[in-house]
Design a protein around this motif. Structure first.
Motif, mmCIF file in Angstrom:
data_model
loop_
_atom_site.group_PDB
_atom_site.id
_atom_site.type_symbol
_atom_site.label_atom_id
_atom_site.label_comp_id
_atom_site.label_asym_id
_atom_site.label_seq_id
_atom_site.Cartn_x
_atom_site.Cartn_y
_atom_site.Cartn_z
ATOM 1 N N VAL A 24 -38.073 7.350 44.389
ATOM 2 C CA VAL A 24 -37.557 6.790 43.142
ATOM 3 C C VAL A 24 -38.361 7.362 41.994
ATOM 4 O O VAL A 24 -39.595 7.333 42.006
ATOM 5 C CB VAL A 24 -37.677 5.247 43.140
ATOM 6 N N SER A 25 -37.683 7.913 41.002
ATOM 7 C CA SER A 25 -38.384 8.451 39.839
ATOM 8 C C SER A 25 -37.687 8.014 38.559
ATOM 9 O O SER A 25 -36.502 7.669 38.566
ATOM 10 C CB SER A 25 -38.457 9.983 39.896
ATOM 11 N N THR A 26 -38.451 8.030 37.489
ATOM 12 C CA THR A 26 -37.931 7.571 36.195
ATOM 13 C C THR A 26 -37.709 8.754 35.261
ATOM 14 O O THR A 26 -38.208 9.858 35.487
ATOM 15 C CB THR A 26 -38.909 6.596 35.531
ATOM 16 N N SER A 27 -36.982 8.481 34.214
ATOM 17 C CA SER A 27 -36.738 9.498 33.197
ATOM 18 C C SER A 27 -36.565 8.800 31.854
ATOM 19 O O SER A 27 -36.395 7.576 31.794
ATOM 20 C CB SER A 27 -35.489 10.314 33.540
ATOM 21 N N MET A 28 -36.624 9.567 30.796
ATOM 22 C CA MET A 28 -36.328 9.027 29.475
ATOM 23 C C MET A 28 -34.823 9.082 29.238
ATOM 24 O O MET A 28 -34.111 9.877 29.879
ATOM 25 C CB MET A 28 -37.056 9.835 28.403
ATOM 26 N N PRO A 29 -34.295 8.244 28.359
ATOM 27 C CA PRO A 29 -32.861 8.305 28.070
ATOM 28 C C PRO A 29 -32.458 9.685 27.555
ATOM 29 O O PRO A 29 -33.200 10.327 26.804
ATOM 30 C CB PRO A 29 -32.678 7.233 26.988
ATOM 31 N N ALA A 30 -31.294 10.144 27.966
ATOM 32 C CA ALA A 30 -30.796 11.431 27.481
ATOM 33 C C ALA A 30 -30.552 11.344 25.975
ATOM 34 O O ALA A 30 -30.193 10.283 25.449
ATOM 35 C CB ALA A 30 -29.498 11.791 28.198
ATOM 36 N N VAL A 31 -30.762 12.463 25.292
ATOM 37 C CA VAL A 31 -30.577 12.490 23.836
ATOM 38 C C VAL A 31 -29.169 12.042 23.465
ATOM 39 O O VAL A 31 -28.976 11.261 22.527
ATOM 40 C CB VAL A 31 -30.861 13.907 23.284
ATOM 41 N N GLY A 32 -28.179 12.506 24.206
ATOM 42 C CA GLY A 32 -26.802 12.129 23.914
ATOM 43 C C GLY A 32 -26.562 10.639 24.082
ATOM 44 O O GLY A 32 -25.814 10.020 23.309
ATOM 45 N N GLN A 33 -27.195 10.056 25.091
ATOM 46 C CA GLN A 33 -27.071 8.616 25.315
ATOM 47 C C GLN A 33 -27.666 7.845 24.142
ATOM 48 O O GLN A 33 -27.099 6.847 23.668
ATOM 49 C CB GLN A 33 -27.783 8.237 26.613
ATOM 50 N N LEU A 34 -28.823 8.317 23.667
ATOM 51 C CA LEU A 34 -29.500 7.643 22.555
ATOM 52 C C LEU A 34 -28.689 7.747 21.266
ATOM 53 O O LEU A 34 -28.461 6.743 20.580
ATOM 54 C CB LEU A 34 -30.885 8.260 22.365
ATOM 55 N N THR A 35 -28.243 8.949 20.937
ATOM 56 C CA THR A 35 -27.509 9.118 19.678
ATOM 57 C C THR A 35 -26.149 8.420 19.713
ATOM 58 O O THR A 35 -25.686 7.910 18.686
ATOM 59 C CB THR A 35 -27.325 10.612 19.354
ATOM 60 N N GLU A 36 -25.518 8.367 20.894
ATOM 61 C CA GLU A 36 -24.258 7.629 21.012
ATOM 62 C C GLU A 36 -24.483 6.147 20.721
ATOM 63 O O GLU A 36 -23.668 5.500 20.044
ATOM 64 C CB GLU A 36 -23.664 7.811 22.404
ATOM 65 N N CYS A 37 -25.594 5.635 21.220
ATOM 66 C CA CYS A 37 -25.926 4.233 20.967
ATOM 67 C C CYS A 37 -26.145 3.995 19.481
ATOM 68 O O CYS A 37 -25.623 3.029 18.912
ATOM 69 C CB CYS A 37 -27.177 3.860 21.768
ATOM 70 N N TRP A 38 -26.910 4.870 18.836
ATOM 71 C CA TRP A 38 -27.131 4.743 17.391
ATOM 72 C C TRP A 38 -25.815 4.834 16.618
ATOM 73 O O TRP A 38 -25.571 4.047 15.698
ATOM 74 C CB TRP A 38 -28.080 5.841 16.915
ATOM 75 N N ASP A 39 -24.989 5.810 16.988
ATOM 76 C CA ASP A 39 -23.713 5.993 16.285
ATOM 77 C C ASP A 39 -22.842 4.741 16.376
ATOM 78 O O ASP A 39 -22.224 4.320 15.387
ATOM 79 C CB ASP A 39 -22.953 7.193 16.859
ATOM 80 N N ASN A 40 -22.801 4.151 17.562
ATOM 81 C CA ASN A 40 -21.990 2.944 17.751
ATOM 82 C C ASN A 40 -22.515 1.790 16.901
ATOM 83 O O ASN A 40 -21.740 1.053 16.277
ATOM 84 C CB ASN A 40 -21.969 2.541 19.227
#
Length: 288
Positions: free
Chosen positions: A59-75
Motif C-alpha cells: 500500500v502506498s500513498t500519493s498526492m492528489p493529481a493536479v487535475g483533481q485539485l484544479t477541478e475541485c477548485w473550479d467547481n
C-alpha cells in the motif's frame, strides 16, 4: 461580503459525511493498492485499508493529481467567491507546495488561498474548525490564511508506534535501527511540531510510552502555551485501528486533565500507512 468555501484534504481525518454536516469540503487522498488507485473514504474505508495491511498487500500513498485539485477548485468557484484550502503540512507532503504554486496562476490568484500552517490529522481538523469560525466572523480568505499561518507553531502531536516496520518501509529509519528496536521491543514516541516528524523518546512498554506523551503535553501546556491560556487549547487523541485502546487512553487523559474537552478521531489513512496499526497519538492545538 465574499462567500468563502473551506476545503481541506482527508489527512484532516474529516470524513465525507462529516464534511457535509459541517458545510466544508474534503479532497480525498489517493492510494495505490494492487495496481489500483483508490481514494480515502470514497472507495477505501478504514476497515478495508487495515485488511490490506494485515494481508501484506503493498500500500502506498500519493498526492492528489493536479487535475483533481484544479477541478475541485473550479467547481467550488462556481458557487463561492473565494476558497481557503487547508492541506496537510508541507513538511510531510509535497501536495501543499504544489497547491501553493498552482494557486499563483492567473485563474486562481486572489481566489484560492492555500494555508501552509504545518498541521496534520486532528490539529489540521482544528484549523478547519477555526476557519469556519472566521468565515462566520466575515473574514476574507486572505485574512483567514494569515490568521491560520500566524498560529502554525501553536500545536504539537506525540505519537507512539506499535511497530517499526512501516517507518522502515517508508525510509524514515534504517533497517538496522528497525531491527534493533524490534529486538529490544521498543515503543518509539514520535513528535510532530512544525514541519517535521521526529523521534522524541523511546519506551519499553505501552504504559511508559503513554506516560511520556502525557508528560510532554503537560510540559507544553505549562511552558509553551502557558496555563493562563489553557482554556484556548484543544486536546485531541488519534489512533490507528484500535478504538478500544484509544478510549482507554482518553480516560487516562481525562484523569490527568480533568474537565478538558477532548476530540478523538482515527488517524487519516495516509498517516496510518507510514506508522501502521496500533499507534496512539495525543495532540494539543491552540483554537480560536
Amino acid at each position: 461580503m465574499s462567500k468563502v468555501a473551506i476545503l481541506t484534504d482527508s489527512s484532516s481525518a474529516i470524513r465525507q459525511a462529516e464534511a457535509k454536516e459541517l458545510g466544508v469540503y474534503v479532497l480525498p487522498m489517493p492510494f495505490f493498492i494492487n495496481e489500483q488507485t483508490l481514494y480515502e473514504d470514497i472507495d477505501l474505508t478504514q476497515e478495508t485499508f487495515y485488511e490490506h495491511l494485515g494481508e501484506g498487500v503493498d500500500v502506498s500513498t500519493s498526492m492528489p493529481a493536479v487535475g483533481q485539485l484544479t477541478e475541485c477548485w473550479d467547481n467550488l468557484l462556481q458557487d463561492y467567491d473565494e476558497v481557503v484550502y487547508i492541506p496537510m503540512s508541507s513538511g510531510l507532503s509535497s501536495s501543499c507546495e504544489t497547491a501553493m504554486a498552482i494557486s499563483m496562476q492567473d485563474e486562481y490568484e486572489e481566489k484560492v488561498f492555500v494555508v501552509n500552517n504545518q498541521r496534520v490529522s486532528v490539529t489540521q481538523k482544528q484549523s478547519v474548525f477555526d476557519a469556519m469560525k472566521l468565515v462566520e466572523q466575515g473574514k476574507t480568505a486572505a485574512e483567514i490564511k494569515k490568521i491560520l499561518e500566524d498560529q502554525k507553531f501553536e500545536s504539537s502531536i506525540y505519537i507512539m508506534v506499535d511497530t517499526l516496520y512501516y517507518l522502515k518501509k517508508g525510509g524514515r529509519i534504517t533497517p538496522a535501527a528497525a531491527a534493533l528496536g524490534t529486538l529490544l521491543k521498543l515503543k518509539p514516541v514520535l513528535q510532530i511540531q512544525g514541519e517535521k516528524l521526529d523521534a522524541f523518546a523511546k519506551a519499553r512498554t505501552v504504559k511508559q510510552a503513554k506516560s511520556i506523551m502525557l508528560e510532554a503535553i503537560a510540559k507544553d501546556l505549562e511552558e509553551r502555551f502557558h496555563d493562563s491560556h489553557a482554556d484556548e487549547m484543544q486536546l485531541c487523541i488519534a489512533y490507528t485501528k484500535d478504538l478500544e485502546a484509544a478510549e482507554q487512553f482518553k480516560q487516562e487523559l481525562l484523569e490527568r486533565f480533568p474537565g478538558k474537552d477532548i476530540m478523538m478521531d482515527p488517524l487519516s489513512l495516509n498517516v496510518a500507512c507510514h506508522i501502521g496499526p496500533g499507534a496512539l497519538a495525543v495532540a494539543i492545538a491552540r483554537r480560536l
